[in-house]
Design a protein around this motif. Sequence first.
Motif, PDB file in Angstrom:
ATOM      1  N   CYS A 173       0.844  -1.195   0.000  1.00  0.00           N
ATOM      2  CA  CYS A 173       0.000   0.000   0.000  1.00  0.00           C
ATOM      3  C   CYS A 173       0.877   1.242   0.000  1.00  0.00           C
ATOM      4  O   CYS A 173       1.983   1.239   0.528  1.00  0.00           O
ATOM      5  N   LEU A 183      -5.992   1.274   5.290  1.00  0.00           N
ATOM      6  CA  LEU A 183      -4.785   0.444   5.282  1.00  0.00           C
ATOM      7  C   LEU A 183      -5.050  -0.986   5.738  1.00  0.00           C
ATOM      8  O   LEU A 183      -4.111  -1.775   5.865  1.00  0.00           O
ATOM      9  N   CYS A 216      -3.113  -4.329   4.597  1.00  0.00           N
ATOM     10  CA  CYS A 216      -1.804  -3.995   4.022  1.00  0.00           C
ATOM     11  C   CYS A 216      -0.688  -4.669   4.818  1.00  0.00           C
ATOM     12  O   CYS A 216      -0.701  -4.639   6.040  1.00  0.00           O
TER      13      CYS A 216
END
Length: 87
Positions: free
Chosen positions: A4, A18, A21
Motif C-alpha cells: 500500500c 490500510l 496492508c
Amino acid sequence: MKRCQAKIVDSIATAQALKGCSIIEGPLEIQIRGTTKNQDGSNIVKELEASLIDIVEIEDYLKIARSHPILSLSFLKNLKKINGKKL
C-alpha cells in the motif's frame, strides 16, 4: 503480501484504508488527536489495531506525533522491519 502507498493516518477512516496492508511503500505517519466523547482513546487504539495489524514492513520510517491516545505500539505487533530508505 499486499503493498500500500504511504499515508498520514489522521483519522479512523484513514487507518481503515490500510486494512489488510502488509508493506507500506514509503513512510507511515500517525497523527490522531483524542476524541471529545472518548477521552481515554481506547476506541482509537482498538481501531488502529484492527486496521494496522497486518503491517509487517515499512519502507521508509514510522512517525507518531500529536497522538495523545496512543500509549504503546501494541497495534503494530506484527511489524518486523522499518527499512529507513528515507529518513
